[in-house]
Design an enzyme around this catalytic site. Structure first.
Site, short mmCIF file in Angstrom:
data_model
loop_
_atom_site.label_atom_id
_atom_site.label_comp_id
_atom_site.label_asym_id
_atom_site.label_seq_id
_atom_site.Cartn_x
_atom_site.Cartn_y
_atom_site.Cartn_z
N CYS A 218 0.91 -1.27 0.03
CA CYS A 218 -0.04 0.11 0.20
C CYS A 218 0.89 1.26 -0.09
CB CYS A 218 -0.78 0.04 1.19
SG CYS A 218 -2.04 1.42 1.54
N CYS B 50 -2.63 15.38 1.77
CA CYS B 50 -3.63 15.34 0.92
C CYS B 50 -4.39 16.75 0.83
CB CYS B 50 -4.61 14.43 1.12
SG CYS B 50 -6.08 13.64 -0.06
N GLY C 8 -2.66 10.77 0.28
CA GLY C 8 -2.80 11.40 -0.98
C GLY C 8 -3.88 10.85 -2.03
N SER D 297 -6.61 3.38 -6.32
CA SER D 297 -7.86 4.05 -5.29
C SER D 297 -8.12 5.52 -5.55
CB SER D 297 -7.65 3.30 -4.17
OG SER D 297 -8.84 3.71 -3.30
N SER E 17 -13.44 5.13 -3.67
CA SER E 17 -13.80 5.40 -2.29
C SER E 17 -15.18 6.05 -2.18
CB SER E 17 -12.70 6.10 -1.61
OG SER E 17 -11.52 5.36 -1.44
N LEU E 18 -16.30 5.17 -1.87
CA LEU E 18 -17.50 5.59 -2.30
C LEU E 18 -18.20 6.04 -1.04
CD1 LEU E 18 -19.84 6.05 -4.53
CD2 LEU E 18 -20.62 3.57 -3.92
N HIS E 19 -18.38 4.97 -0.05
CA HIS E 19 -18.77 5.13 1.21
C HIS E 19 -20.29 5.61 1.27
CE1 HIS E 19 -14.64 4.51 2.15
NE2 HIS E 19 -14.32 5.85 1.66
N ASN F 6 -11.08 1.98 11.67
CA ASN F 6 -10.33 2.22 12.90
C ASN F 6 -10.53 3.65 13.16
OD1 ASN F 6 -9.16 -0.29 13.37
ND2 ASN F 6 -7.42 0.35 12.14
#
Length: 350
Positions: A107, A114, A165, A197, A220-222, A296
Site C-alpha cells: 500500500c 492530501c 494522497g 484507488s 472510495s464511495l462510502h 479504525n
C-alpha cells in the site's frame, strides 16, 4: 556558485545515453547506469560495480540519486509492516506491507499529505505539501518487495495506491511510476496486480480510460446518497454521484474492467436501509464488486464503526442482487501510527 545537481532518475534512458556520448563515452554506458538505477535499485553511484571509478565520479559530480529511506519500520503481530518513509527533502510518508496466505500487497502513498477533505481520514488532517515523484513511488514498492522477501519469503505480488494522497491529483507522476514498476527494465510487475484507488474525480477517471491504462480502478464511495457523501467527503459536492456514475460507465465502456467500490459503514451515518438500497442501485450501473471495510476510529468523534448487524444487512442486500461483496478486516491494529506524528515530522522538515 555551485550548480545544483540534477536528479538522475528524472532522465530517460535516451537522455542518459546522450549524456555519456556528450562526455566522450559510449552510449551503452547509459544503458548500464539505467539498469543500476532501476532494476538493480542502486542507492548510490558506488553500488555500480561494473562502471569505472572515474565514470562513477563523473556521475557523482553531476547528479544525485534522491533515494527514499525507511525512517521507521513497525512490524505487527499479524505480519503487517508499516514504514515511515523519509524523502530526500526530509518530508515523511507512509507505506505498508500487508500479507495474507496467498499474497503480499504494498500500500503506497502518492502525495505528502492530501488536498482533499474527507472527514474520516487521518491523512486529510495533513495539508498537502507536495506530490511524490515517480522514483519516490517506485522506491516505496521496491522497499516493500525487499521486506516481503525478507519476512515472508516471497516477492511482492500486488500494489494498491491507497496510502497518503489522492493518486489522480498526481496523475502524471503516478502513471510514470506504474510504467516503471511494470516495465521489464523496472520491477516487471503485471499491471493487473496494481489497483489505483481514487476518491472519485470524474474528469480524471475518464482520462484513465482514454489513456487505456491496464491497471485496476477502485473508488472510495462510502455512500450512494449525495447529501450523505458530501457530509463524509465535502469535496464531493463538486463531483455529484451522477457525474461519478457517468465517468465509471465511460471507464467500463473503454476498458471492460469492473470497478471496485471501497465502502466503510459508520454508525448513524450510512447504516440505514436507505443507504443500503442506494448502494445496491448504484452498483447496477457498471459491473463491480464491493469491499466493506472495517473502520479504525481516529478519535472519539462522530465516525464510529457500525454494529455487525449493519454490515450483515449490506452483505445480504448486495448478495441478493448478485453483487460480489467482501469484508476487509483492519490489519496491523497494534502498530497504527498516530497521524500527528507524521504531521510533526513534516512540519519539522519544512
Amino acid at each position: 556558485m555551485q550548480t545544483q545537481k540534477k536528479d538522475i532518475r528524472a532522465l530517460t534512458k535516451e537522455q542518459l545515453r546522450d549524456f555519456f556520448v556528450a562526455n566522450g563515452d559510449k552510449a551503452f554506458r547509459g544503458n548500464q547506469v539505467y539498469e543500476w538505477l532501476w532494476s538493480k535499485r542502486a542507492h548510490s553511484f558506488d553500488d555500480m560495480t561494473n562502471v569505472a571509478k572515474a565514470t562513477r565520479q563523473m556521475l557523482e559530480d553531476n547528479f544525485v540519486i534522491n533515494h527514499i529511506r525507511v525512517d521507521q519500520m513497525q512490524k505487527s503481530s499479524d505480519g503487517t509492516v508499516k514504514n515511515a518513509v523519509r524523502l530526500h527533502d526530509g518530508l515523511v510518508v507512509e507505506s505498508v506491507l500487508i500479507p495474507t496466505e496467498t499474497r503480499t500487497t504494498a500500500c503506497v502513498s502518492s502525495q505528502v499529505g492530501c488536498s482533499l477533505d474527507c472527514n474520516f481520514c487521518a491523512t486529510a488532517r495533513l495539508k498537502r505539501m507536495r506530490n511524490l515523484n515517480p522514483d519516490e513511488i517506485y522506491d516505496q514498492v521496491a522497499a516493500i518487495d525487499n521486506e516481503s522477501r525478507l519476512y515472508h519469503d516471497r516477492p511482492l505480488s500486488n500494489i494498491v495506491f491507497m496510502g497518503m494522497g489522492e493518486p489522480l491529483m498526481n496523475y502524471n507522476n503516478v502513471i510514470k511510476a506504474i510504467d516503471k514498476i511494470t516495465s521489464p527494465e523496472g520491477l516487471g510487475m503485471s499491471p493487473k496486480r496494481i489497483t489505483v484507488s481514487t476518491s472519485g474525480i470524474p474528469k480524471m477517471i475518464k482520462k484513465l480510460a482514454d489513456d487505456e491504462v491496464r491497471f485496476k480502478l477502485a473508488v472510495s464511495l462510502h455512500s450512494a446518497v449525495d447529501e450523505v457523501r458530501s457530509k463524509i467527503m465535502p469535496f464531493s459536492e463538486n463531483f455529484p454521484l451522477k457525474e461519478l456514475r457517468e465517468s465509471l460507465e465511460y471507464w467500463y465502456s473503454k476498458t471492460k474492467n469492473r470497478v471496485t467500490y471501497e465502502y466503510v459503514v459508520w454508525k448513524g451515518i450510512n447504516d440505514s436501509k436507505r443507504d443500503i438500497d442506494a448502494l445496491v442501485k448504484f452498483c447496477k450501473y457498471v459491473p463491480c464488486k464491493v469491499n466493506l471495510i472495517e473502520y479504525n476510529p481516529i478519535d472519539d468523534g462522530e465516525f464510529q464503526q457500525a454494529p455487525q448487524q449493519a454490515i450483515d444487512d449490506y452483505i445480504a442486500a448486495l448478495e441478493k442482487s448478485n453483487i460480489v461483496v467482501k469484508v476487509r478486516r483492519s490489519r496491523g491494529k497494534d502498530i497504527d501510527a498516530a497521524c500527528g506524528q507524521l504531521a510533526n515530522k513534516n512540519e519539522a522538515a519544512v
